[in-house]
Design a protein around this motif. Structure first.
Motif, PDB file in Angstrom:
ATOM      1  N   GLY A  11      70.211 -33.426-128.989  1.00  0.00           N
ATOM      2  CA  GLY A  11      70.672 -34.775-127.976  1.00  0.00           C
ATOM      3  C   GLY A  11      69.667 -35.691-126.944  1.00  0.00           C
ATOM      4  N   ARG A  12      68.713 -34.484-126.594  1.00  0.00           N
ATOM      5  CA  ARG A  12      67.504 -35.376-125.576  1.00  0.00           C
ATOM      6  C   ARG A  12      66.916 -36.014-126.543  1.00  0.00           C
ATOM      7  NH1 ARG A  12      66.542 -30.324-121.994  1.00  0.00           N
ATOM      8  NH2 ARG A  12      67.521 -29.185-123.523  1.00  0.00           N
ATOM      9  N   ALA A  13      65.411 -36.044-126.013  1.00  0.00           N
ATOM     10  CA  ALA A  13      64.459 -36.840-126.379  1.00  0.00           C
ATOM     11  C   ALA A  13      63.048 -36.789-125.674  1.00  0.00           C
ATOM     12  CB  ALA A  13      64.209 -38.657-126.573  1.00  0.00           C
ATOM     13  N   LEU A  14      62.893 -36.276-126.984  1.00  0.00           N
ATOM     14  CA  LEU A  14      60.720 -35.383-125.816  1.00  0.00           C
ATOM     15  C   LEU A  14      59.699 -36.245-126.431  1.00  0.00           C
ATOM     16  CD1 LEU A  14      59.180 -33.394-124.361  1.00  0.00           C
ATOM     17  CD2 LEU A  14      59.059 -32.412-126.734  1.00  0.00           C
ATOM     18  N   ASP A  15      59.121 -37.450-125.515  1.00  0.00           N
ATOM     19  CA  ASP A  15      58.399 -38.271-126.341  1.00  0.00           C
ATOM     20  C   ASP A  15      56.684 -37.945-125.885  1.00  0.00           C
ATOM     21  OD1 ASP A  15      59.905 -40.131-127.054  1.00  0.00           O
ATOM     22  OD2 ASP A  15      60.556 -40.783-124.715  1.00  0.00           O
ATOM     23  N   LEU A  16      56.156 -38.251-126.544  1.00  0.00           N
ATOM     24  CA  LEU A  16      55.006 -37.344-126.593  1.00  0.00           C
ATOM     25  C   LEU A  16      53.551 -38.209-126.601  1.00  0.00           C
ATOM     26  CD1 LEU A  16      54.786 -34.263-129.541  1.00  0.00           C
ATOM     27  CD2 LEU A  16      55.592 -34.835-126.687  1.00  0.00           C
ATOM     28  N   GLY A  17      52.860 -38.375-125.851  1.00  0.00           N
ATOM     29  CA  GLY A  17      51.447 -39.698-125.984  1.00  0.00           C
ATOM     30  C   GLY A  17      50.211 -38.851-126.503  1.00  0.00           C
ATOM     31  N   PRO A  18      49.262 -39.904-126.174  1.00  0.00           N
ATOM     32  CA  PRO A  18      47.653 -39.100-126.684  1.00  0.00           C
ATOM     33  C   PRO A  18      47.523 -38.271-126.590  1.00  0.00           C
ATOM     34  CG  PRO A  18      48.157 -41.356-125.147  1.00  0.00           C
ATOM     35  CD  PRO A  18      49.119 -41.131-125.609  1.00  0.00           C
ATOM     36  N   ALA A  19      46.589 -37.258-127.501  1.00  0.00           N
ATOM     37  CA  ALA A  19      45.826 -35.893-127.413  1.00  0.00           C
ATOM     38  C   ALA A  19      46.978 -34.792-126.344  1.00  0.00           C
ATOM     39  CB  ALA A  19      44.394 -36.443-126.274  1.00  0.00           C
ATOM     40  N   THR A  20      47.861 -34.755-127.371  1.00  0.00           N
ATOM     41  CA  THR A  20      48.773 -33.675-126.332  1.00  0.00           C
ATOM     42  C   THR A  20      49.507 -32.964-127.427  1.00  0.00           C
ATOM     43  OG1 THR A  20      50.408 -35.725-125.703  1.00  0.00           O
ATOM     44  CG2 THR A  20      51.675 -33.911-125.346  1.00  0.00           C
ATOM     45  N   GLN A  21      49.674 -31.236-126.986  1.00  0.00           N
ATOM     46  CA  GLN A  21      49.889 -30.613-128.190  1.00  0.00           C
ATOM     47  C   GLN A  21      51.087 -29.832-126.820  1.00  0.00           C
ATOM     48  OE1 GLN A  21      46.892 -27.881-129.686  1.00  0.00           O
ATOM     49  NE2 GLN A  21      47.611 -26.435-128.861  1.00  0.00           N
ATOM     50  N   VAL A  22      52.297 -29.669-128.093  1.00  0.00           N
ATOM     51  CA  VAL A  22      53.633 -28.962-127.543  1.00  0.00           C
ATOM     52  C   VAL A  22      54.692 -28.200-128.250  1.00  0.00           C
ATOM     53  CG1 VAL A  22      54.357 -30.863-125.724  1.00  0.00           C
ATOM     54  CG2 VAL A  22      55.062 -30.586-128.207  1.00  0.00           C
ATOM     55  N   LEU A  23      54.824 -26.476-128.574  1.00  0.00           N
ATOM     56  CA  LEU A  23      55.576 -25.246-128.358  1.00  0.00           C
ATOM     57  C   LEU A  23      57.233 -26.091-128.269  1.00  0.00           C
ATOM     58  CD1 LEU A  23      55.804 -23.367-130.425  1.00  0.00           C
ATOM     59  CD2 LEU A  23      55.662 -22.268-128.008  1.00  0.00           C
ATOM     60  N   LEU A  24      57.322 -26.570-129.236  1.00  0.00           N
ATOM     61  CA  LEU A  24      59.391 -26.805-129.145  1.00  0.00           C
ATOM     62  C   LEU A  24      59.483 -25.377-129.047  1.00  0.00           C
ATOM     63  CD1 LEU A  24      59.584 -29.192-132.201  1.00  0.00           C
ATOM     64  CD2 LEU A  24      59.298 -29.843-129.489  1.00  0.00           C
ATOM     65  N   LEU A  25      60.269 -24.755-128.172  1.00  0.00           N
ATOM     66  CA  LEU A  25      60.872 -24.039-127.754  1.00  0.00           C
ATOM     67  C   LEU A  25      62.492 -23.378-128.662  1.00  0.00           C
ATOM     68  CD1 LEU A  25      60.195 -23.541-123.868  1.00  0.00           C
ATOM     69  CD2 LEU A  25      59.068 -22.245-125.673  1.00  0.00           C
ATOM     70  N   SER A  26      62.099 -22.407-129.412  1.00  0.00           N
ATOM     71  CA  SER A  26      64.053 -21.444-129.522  1.00  0.00           C
ATOM     72  C   SER A  26      64.147 -21.349-128.106  1.00  0.00           C
ATOM     73  CB  SER A  26      64.008 -20.447-130.327  1.00  0.00           C
ATOM     74  OG  SER A  26      62.957 -19.414-130.002  1.00  0.00           O
ATOM     75  N   GLU A  27      65.570 -21.721-128.309  1.00  0.00           N
ATOM     76  CA  GLU A  27      66.558 -20.886-127.044  1.00  0.00           C
ATOM     77  C   GLU A  27      66.285 -19.638-127.484  1.00  0.00           C
ATOM     78  OE1 GLU A  27      71.165 -20.058-126.157  1.00  0.00           O
ATOM     79  OE2 GLU A  27      71.214 -21.995-127.011  1.00  0.00           O
ATOM     80  N   ARG A  28      66.012 -18.127-127.666  1.00  0.00           N
ATOM     81  CA  ARG A  28      65.707 -16.947-127.627  1.00  0.00           C
ATOM     82  C   ARG A  28      64.535 -17.269-126.833  1.00  0.00           C
ATOM     83  NH1 ARG A  28      64.485 -16.008-133.113  1.00  0.00           N
ATOM     84  NH2 ARG A  28      62.365 -15.438-132.478  1.00  0.00           N
TER      85      ARG A  28
END
Length: 168
Positions: free
Chosen positions: A80-97
């Motif tokens: 239910g949370r929201a993750l907003d990304l701006g320009p020139a961004t790189q994220v890794l979505l984490l698994s709980e594990r």
């Protein structure tokens, strides 16, 4: 003798249709989705790289990239949370594990570079940055920016903010 056999066939057909229809009617499990894209967004999943579009399901351990031309991309997480990304961004979505294994319990993503804002649902907001774990109060939101030169900032829109250095 024909009626009992016909009744048996009808009952059998109903059982088969029920077995097929019930799982399809069951509520679909919540999942992480890319819901807003205003500009180019790419997803790296394993050895695959592809352009993303609105409504696309995302998986644990996906890397999501925006370009300098991207205004915003929104990822709605399964919780239910929201993750907003701006320009020139790189994220890794984490698994709980993965988060647990790294000592980052409750973290949603690793922000390698760029702008990221995590709006909390019922849980505390946690983002991992190159400098540490940024934690905001439940019901609040945290905003982080990590520049290419390694400098970083963190901001809590409401309530408290805590930065725990990595490895601490």
């Amino acid at each position: 003798a024909g009626r009992p056999q016909a009744a048996l066939y009808v009952a059998l057909a109903a059982a088969i249709l029920g077995a097929i229809a019930l799982p399809a009617m069951a509520a679909e499990p919540s999942r992480t989705l890319l819901t807003i894209t205003d500009g180019p967004v790419q997803v790296l999943r394993g050895a695959q790289k592809f352009d993303a579009s609105e409504g696309m399901p995302l998986a644990d351990d996906d890397i999501v990239r925006t370009t300098a031309a991207t205004r915003i991309a929104r990822i709605e997480l399964a919780d239910g949370r929201a993750l907003d990304l701006g320009p020139a961004t790189q994220v890794l979505l984490l698994s709980e594990r993965t988060a647990q294994a790294q000592g980052w319990a409750g973290a949603s993503a690793v922000v390698a570079q760029g702008w990221a804002k995590l709006s909390a649902g019922a849980a505390v907001s946690r983002l991992v940055t190159p400098h540490g774990i940024v934690m905001g109060d439940a019901r609040g939101a945290v905003l982080t920016h990590t520049a290419a030169d390694g400098s970083a900032l963190a901001f809590a829109e409401s309530r408290g903010l805590m930065l725990r250095p990595r490895g601490a």
